[in-house]
Design an enzyme around this catalytic site. Structure first.
Site, PDB file in Angstrom:
ATOM      1  N   VAL A  81      22.978   8.155 -14.341  1.00  0.00           N
ATOM      2  CA  VAL A  81      22.718   9.393 -15.080  1.00  0.00           C
ATOM      3  C   VAL A  81      21.243   9.324 -15.443  1.00  0.00           C
ATOM      4  O   VAL A  81      20.850   8.587 -16.340  1.00  0.00           O
ATOM      5  CB  VAL A  81      23.596   9.523 -16.330  1.00  0.00           C
ATOM      6  CG1 VAL A  81      23.262  10.810 -17.081  1.00  0.00           C
ATOM      7  CG2 VAL A  81      25.081   9.491 -15.963  1.00  0.00           C
ATOM      8  N   LYS A  85      28.442   5.370 -19.604  1.00  0.00           N
ATOM      9  CA  LYS A  85      27.011   5.508 -19.336  1.00  0.00           C
ATOM     10  C   LYS A  85      26.332   4.403 -20.123  1.00  0.00           C
ATOM     11  O   LYS A  85      26.357   4.396 -21.358  1.00  0.00           O
ATOM     12  CB  LYS A  85      26.488   6.876 -19.761  1.00  0.00           C
ATOM     13  CG  LYS A  85      24.982   7.018 -19.529  1.00  0.00           C
ATOM     14  CD  LYS A  85      24.419   8.322 -20.080  1.00  0.00           C
ATOM     15  CE  LYS A  85      22.898   8.337 -19.927  1.00  0.00           C
ATOM     16  NZ  LYS A  85      22.290   9.542 -20.559  1.00  0.00           N
ATOM     17  N   TYR A 130      29.385   6.587 -24.038  1.00  0.00           N
ATOM     18  CA  TYR A 130      27.925   6.479 -23.958  1.00  0.00           C
ATOM     19  C   TYR A 130      27.485   5.357 -24.887  1.00  0.00           C
ATOM     20  O   TYR A 130      27.562   5.466 -26.105  1.00  0.00           O
ATOM     21  CB  TYR A 130      27.310   7.815 -24.373  1.00  0.00           C
ATOM     22  CG  TYR A 130      25.821   7.968 -24.162  1.00  0.00           C
ATOM     23  CD1 TYR A 130      25.039   6.995 -23.534  1.00  0.00           C
ATOM     24  CD2 TYR A 130      25.191   9.127 -24.592  1.00  0.00           C
ATOM     25  CE1 TYR A 130      23.683   7.171 -23.357  1.00  0.00           C
ATOM     26  CE2 TYR A 130      23.828   9.315 -24.418  1.00  0.00           C
ATOM     27  CZ  TYR A 130      23.074   8.343 -23.801  1.00  0.00           C
ATOM     28  OH  TYR A 130      21.728   8.525 -23.631  1.00  0.00           O
ATOM     29  N   THR A 187      18.677  13.667 -23.403  1.00  0.00           N
ATOM     30  CA  THR A 187      17.633  14.441 -22.749  1.00  0.00           C
ATOM     31  C   THR A 187      17.845  15.935 -22.937  1.00  0.00           C
ATOM     32  O   THR A 187      16.891  16.709 -22.915  1.00  0.00           O
ATOM     33  CB  THR A 187      17.575  14.090 -21.254  1.00  0.00           C
ATOM     34  OG1 THR A 187      17.462  12.664 -21.109  1.00  0.00           O
ATOM     35  CG2 THR A 187      16.399  14.740 -20.558  1.00  0.00           C
TER      36      THR A 187
END
Length: 310
Positions: A206, A166, A138, A50
């Site tokens: 998150v 994540k 991630y 993002t």
């Protein structure tokens, strides 16, 4: 359920730019302070998906970490995205993030080259050894082309600096196995799974949607933590139309989050190419869903954890 080494309620923060496309340092500080002080978040993840990490320079990433860490002080964890497709470059970014004041690192699986499981494990261990900071792995195979297997993640959990994941794998069975067999803190990386993963033991989230609706996103987990799963469900269902508009409109969440933030008068600015900004129709739809969510609240500013009357 209480193991949240880098906070529990994190925004995958956008990177604000000025109208000419340069880094908006003042805007980043103002947005960070809003998300923490007004939004009730206890962690900010910078330079992730993002945050448009592929199109920001190494220097911009360091400046961003330094500015946000200064803005939030000890009120929230600052987690710096440092993952690249190059192990050496990732290590360099990890060192730079530490020097700039980051509290932890987000390290995505190397993309495009699609290394095998042994190579992935070697990459993450190399970064963790060099990092001197806690590391969140991630797992987002839809973007990287490399899914982290349960076996690889379980082995990496033994490293003292690798503290969590994540998760954007959409593999709830894998997450369940990790929660059952390791001490990894799992963070939901897809907003639609914030409540369901928390219910099976995840540390928190998150969130992309939390850029524009931080209190509303946090309220889901606050209600659950207060022992009221029915209220948590009401919060989640009230959020679902906005989650859908932000995350499933056919463009990246960066585009929709920035459009909604800008419409609300919060720091955002344009996206960088190759992304294109949201058109007027999409922006209007985002605003409608935001206003509908706010209309579901008893007051314009509902205290964190209060139930939505839906």
């Amino acid at each position: 359920m209480d193991h949240a080494p880098l906070g529990r309620h994190a925004a995958a923060m956008i990177t604000p730019f000025t109208a000419d496309g340069s880094l908006d340092v003042d805007g980043a500080q103002r947005l960070a302070a809003y998300l923490v002080d007004e939004g009730g978040l206890d962690a900010l993840v910078l330079s992730g998906t993002t945050g448009e990490s592929p199109t920001t320079s190494d220097e911009e990433k360091s400046v961003l970490v330094r500015a946000v860490a200064e803005a939030v002080g000890d009120r929230a964890s600052v987690i710096a995205g440092v993952g690249t497709s190059d192990t050496r470059h990732t290590v360099e970014l990890a060192h730079a993030a530490r020097r700039s004041g980051a509290h932890g690192l987000l390290v995505v699986a190397p993309y495009y080259s699609r290394p095998g499981e042994e190579a992935l494990a070697h990459h993450f261990r190399t970064v963790a050894e060099a990092a001197e900071l806690p590391v969140l792995l991630y797992d987002i195979p839809v973007r990287t082309g490399s899914e982290l297997s349960y076996e690889t993640l379980a082995a990496l959990a033994e490293h003292p600096r690798i503290v969590g994941v994540k998760d954007c794998s959409a593999d709830v069975l894998k997450v369940s196995r990790l929660l059952a067999a390791t001490d990894l803190a799992i963070y939901a990386g897809c907003d639609e799974q914030n409540l369901s993963l928390r219910a099976i033991g995840a540390a928190g989230f998150v969130s992309t949607v939390a850029n524009a609706a931080p209190r509303e996103v946090r309220a889901v987990l606050d209600a659950y933590a207060a022992g009221d799963p029915a209220a948590a469900t009401r919060h989640h269902l009230a959020l679902t139309p906005l989650i859908t508009k932000v995350m499933a409109s056919g463009v990246p969440g960066t585009v929709t989050a920035k459009a909604l933030l800008a419409a609300r008068g919060l720091p955002a600015g344009p996206v960088r190419a190759p992304l294109l900004g949201a058109d007027d129709e999409l922006t209007a739809g985002l605003v409608r869903e935001w206003e509908a969510l706010r209309a579901a609240c008893a007051e314009p500013r509902v205290p964190t954890g209060d139930a939505l009357p839906v």
